[in-house]
Motif scaffolding. Structure first.
Motif, PDB file in Angstrom:
ATOM      1  N   CYS A   1       0.954  -1.094   0.019  1.00 33.20           N
ATOM      2  CA  CYS A   1      -0.020   0.117   0.107  1.00 33.20           C
ATOM      3  C   CYS A   1       0.789   1.278   0.073  1.00 33.20           C
ATOM      4  O   CYS A   1       1.883   1.428   0.112  1.00 33.20           O
ATOM      5  N   ARG A   2       0.236   2.447  -0.067  1.00 36.83           N
ATOM      6  CA  ARG A   2       0.763   3.875   0.018  1.00 36.83           C
ATOM      7  C   ARG A   2       0.568   4.176   1.474  1.00 36.83           C
ATOM      8  O   ARG A   2      -0.248   3.598   2.386  1.00 36.83           O
ATOM      9  N   ILE A   3       0.959   5.413   1.705  1.00 33.17           N
ATOM     10  CA  ILE A   3       0.714   5.928   2.895  1.00 33.17           C
ATOM     11  C   ILE A   3      -0.677   6.745   3.115  1.00 33.17           C
ATOM     12  O   ILE A   3      -1.098   7.187   3.979  1.00 33.17           O
ATOM     13  N   GLY A   4      -1.356   6.894   1.664  1.00 34.93           N
ATOM     14  CA  GLY A   4      -2.379   7.699   1.655  1.00 34.93           C
ATOM     15  C   GLY A   4      -2.593   8.182   0.160  1.00 34.93           C
ATOM     16  O   GLY A   4      -1.506   7.972  -0.865  1.00 34.93           O
ATOM     17  N   VAL A   5      -3.426   8.809  -0.295  1.00 35.56           N
ATOM     18  CA  VAL A   5      -3.779   9.206  -1.436  1.00 35.56           C
ATOM     19  C   VAL A   5      -4.357  10.771  -1.479  1.00 35.56           C
ATOM     20  O   VAL A   5      -5.123  11.190  -0.674  1.00 35.56           O
TER      21      VAL A   5
ATOM     22  N   GLU B   1      -1.078  10.510   8.576  1.00 39.90           N
ATOM     23  CA  GLU B   1      -1.273  10.125   9.689  1.00 39.90           C
ATOM     24  C   GLU B   1      -2.440   9.509  10.429  1.00 39.90           C
ATOM     25  O   GLU B   1      -2.782   8.966  11.374  1.00 39.90           O
ATOM     26  N   ALA B   2      -3.673   9.761   9.679  1.00 36.29           N
ATOM     27  CA  ALA B   2      -4.898   9.438  10.219  1.00 36.29           C
ATOM     28  C   ALA B   2      -5.331   8.319   9.440  1.00 36.29           C
ATOM     29  O   ALA B   2      -5.753   7.326   9.813  1.00 36.29           O
TER      30      ALA B   2
ATOM     31  N   LEU C   1       7.090   8.239   9.309  1.00 34.66           N
ATOM     32  CA  LEU C   1       5.575   7.542   9.472  1.00 34.66           C
ATOM     33  C   LEU C   1       5.499   6.177   9.443  1.00 34.66           C
ATOM     34  O   LEU C   1       4.842   5.400  10.324  1.00 34.66           O
ATOM     35  N   VAL C   2       6.453   5.315   8.641  1.00 36.62           N
ATOM     36  CA  VAL C   2       6.186   3.977   8.627  1.00 36.62           C
ATOM     37  C   VAL C   2       6.955   3.451   9.865  1.00 36.62           C
ATOM     38  O   VAL C   2       6.301   2.445  10.276  1.00 36.62           O
ATOM     39  N   GLN C   3       7.967   4.014  10.112  1.00 32.06           N
ATOM     40  CA  GLN C   3       8.547   3.633  11.498  1.00 32.06           C
ATOM     41  C   GLN C   3       7.763   3.954  12.774  1.00 32.06           C
ATOM     42  O   GLN C   3       7.593   3.049  13.722  1.00 32.06           O
ATOM     43  N   LYS C   4       6.725   4.656  12.708  1.00 27.13           N
ATOM     44  CA  LYS C   4       5.718   4.897  13.715  1.00 27.13           C
ATOM     45  C   LYS C   4       4.770   3.853  13.834  1.00 27.13           C
ATOM     46  O   LYS C   4       4.229   3.507  14.823  1.00 27.13           O
ATOM     47  N   MET C   5       4.417   3.416  12.530  1.00 29.19           N
ATOM     48  CA  MET C   5       3.534   2.278  12.347  1.00 29.19           C
ATOM     49  C   MET C   5       4.097   0.868  13.069  1.00 29.19           C
ATOM     50  O   MET C   5       3.366   0.304  13.514  1.00 29.19           O
ATOM     51  N   ARG C   6       5.393   0.753  12.991  1.00 29.27           N
ATOM     52  CA  ARG C   6       6.129  -0.295  13.623  1.00 29.27           C
ATOM     53  C   ARG C   6       5.871  -0.291  15.013  1.00 29.27           C
ATOM     54  O   ARG C   6       5.487  -1.369  15.522  1.00 29.27           O
ATOM     55  N   GLY C   7       5.868   0.832  15.711  1.00 33.46           N
ATOM     56  CA  GLY C   7       5.500   0.851  16.984  1.00 33.46           C
ATOM     57  C   GLY C   7       4.240   0.694  17.483  1.00 33.46           C
ATOM     58  O   GLY C   7       3.788   0.139  18.601  1.00 33.46           O
ATOM     59  N   MET C   8       3.378   1.213  16.515  1.00 32.45           N
ATOM     60  CA  MET C   8       1.679   0.984  16.961  1.00 32.45           C
ATOM     61  C   MET C   8       1.399  -0.304  16.698  1.00 32.45           C
ATOM     62  O   MET C   8       0.350  -0.790  17.340  1.00 32.45           O
ATOM     63  N   PHE C   9       1.777  -1.132  15.636  1.00 29.27           N
ATOM     64  CA  PHE C   9       1.151  -2.162  15.328  1.00 29.27           C
ATOM     65  C   PHE C   9       2.191  -3.313  15.569  1.00 29.27           C
ATOM     66  O   PHE C   9       2.917  -3.874  14.571  1.00 29.27           O
TER      67      PHE C   9
END
Length: 343
Positions: free
Chosen positions: A149-153, A159-160, A204-212
C-alpha cells in the motif's frame, strides 16, 4: 552466485516472512519470470514478486499463462490487482494452485488504468473493501495473503488514514504489509512522477512499526542501497523492499544480500560474469521453446552497472538481441568486452 540445482522449493509462511527481510518490488514490464530467474542467481534468500496480474485477467480472461514461472524462482510471490472479493478469492486460488508462496494485493499502483478498474492506490480510500478482499482471499488459500500500500492518496492525511487502514485490513487477516512511504496523487501526477515527487515519510512507517507490534511491516520507496536497507532493519522494521535500484544495478543490491541481510556467512558476493554465464542454459532453453533472446537479455543490461566494459555490454546486447537468429553467442560477445577474453 548460487547453483541453480540448489534453488529451493515452495516455502511455508514462516520462511516467506524470513525472506521478506529483503524483497524486490513488483514492477510492471520488468519483474517477469526471466528477470526473476536472473535475480535468483544473485540471491538465494531475497523474496521476489511478479508483475501485477489483474484478477479479471485470470478469472474472466483465462490468462493463466501470466502465472508461468520456474521452480527455481522460489521464494516467489504473486501480486494481484482487483477490488472484487469473490473474484480476488478465485484469482488467489488459481495463484496458489500454480505454486506461488504468497498472494499480495496491490493497493499502491497509481496508474489511470488501475484507477479505472477501481483497484490499486485508490483502494486506500476504502479500507473496508480491502478488508473484505483480504478476508475472502484468506479463506480461499493456505498461503499467506499480504498487502502492498501507500501511506495515503490525494488529500488524505497519512497520519490518520494509514493507522485506520492497517487496523481494519489487519483485523481481516492480513498480518504482513509493505508500505510505500509516499502518498499517491491520483490527479495531476503520472505514475512515474508518483514514484519521485511526493515526499518520502519514512518516519511515519517507523511510527506504524511502534503502533502495530503484531504486524510484519516492510518499507518501500527510494531505497537504493544495502546500506539503507540495513539501517531500516537495524531501526526495527521487519523488511525492506527495493524497486528500481534492484533492476538497474542488481549486483549491488542482490549479490551481497544473502551475506549482509540474511546472515549467510558461508556465501560470497555474486560474480556478474559467472551469473551471465549461468544464464546461458536458461537462454538456450527459452530459445528452444520458441522464445526470443531479447525477452531475457533486456533484464541483463544492468549486470555490470558501474563496472569497466558496462557500456559495451549494454550496447552489444541492446543492438543485437532483436536481430533475426540472435542466440547465446551474443552474450559471449558482450562478455568479451567485460572480461577481455575472446568470445
Amino acid at each position: 552466485m548460487r547453483d541453480p540445482a540448489d534453488m529451493p522449493m515452495k516455502h511455508g509462511i514462516s520462511s516467506i516472512r524470513a525472506a521478506a527481510r529483503l524483497s524486490v518490488a513488483p514492477m510492471m514490464d520488468w519483474t517477469d519470470r526471466h528477470c526473476r530467474y536472473l535475480h535468483r542467481l544473485l540471491s538465494r534468500d531475497t523474496l521476489l514478486y511478479t508483475e501485477m496480474v489483474t484478477a479479471p485477467a485470470l478469472v474472466r480472461g483465462g490468462a493463466t499463462h501470466l502465472l508461468d514461472f520456474s521452480e527455481e524462482e522460489h521464494p516467489v510471490a504473486l501480486q494481484l490487482g482487483g477490488s472484487d472479493p469473490a473474484e480476488l478469492a478465485q484469482a488467489a486460488r488459481i495463484g496458489a494452485a500454480a505454486g506461488y508462496d504468497e498472494i499480495n494485493l496491490n493497493c499502491g499502483c497509481p496508474s489511470d488504468r488501475v484507477q479505472s478498474g477501481t483497484f490499486g492506490a485508490i483502494l486506500m480510500t476504502d479500507p473496508a473493501r480491502v478488508a473484505d478482499c483480504v478476508a475472502a482471499m484468506r479463506a480461499a488459500v493456505d498461503v499467506e495473503v499480504t498487502v502492498k500500500c501507500r501511506i495515503g492518496v490525494d488529500d488524505q492525511i497519512p497520519e490518520a488514514i494509514l493507522p485506520e487502514f492497517l487496523s481494519r485490513v489487519g483485523a481481516a487477516g492480513c498480518e504482513r504489509f509493505t508500505i510505500h512511504a509516499r502518498k499517491a496523487w491520483l490527479q495531476g501526477l503520472s505514475p512515474k512522477e508518483n514514484r519521485e515527487i511526493p515526499p518520502l515519510d519514512y518516519a511515519l512507517v517507523q511510527k506504524m512499526r511502534g503502533m502495530f507490534g503484531g504486524l510484519h511491516l516492510s518499507v518501500n520507496g527510494g531505497i537504493t542501497s544495502l546500506d539503507q536497507a540495513e539501517a531500516f532493519l537495524d531501526a526495527g522494521l521487519d523488511g525492506v523492499m527495493v524497486g528500481r535500484a534492484a533492476y538497474h544495478d542488481p549486483v549491488s543490491i542482490l549479490a551481497q544480500a544473502d551475506r549482509r541481510i540474511f546472515g549467510r556467512a558461508d556465501r560470497g558476493d555474486g560474480d556478474p560474469v559467472a551469473v551471465a554465464q549461468a544464464m546461458q542454459p536458461y537462454i538456450e532453453a527459452h530459445l528452444s521453446g520458441g522464445g526470443r533472446l531479447g525477452q531475457v537479455t533486456r533484464h541483463m543490461l544492468g549486470l555490470f552497472a558501474g563496472r569497466p566494459g558496462a557500456r559495451h555490454w549494454r550496447r552489444v546486447l541492446s543492438e543485437g538481441a532483436h536481430l533475426p537468429g540472435a542466440g547465446p553467442e551474443l552474450v559471449d560477445r558482450a562478455l568479451a568486452a567485460v572480461t577481455g577474453q575472446p568470445a
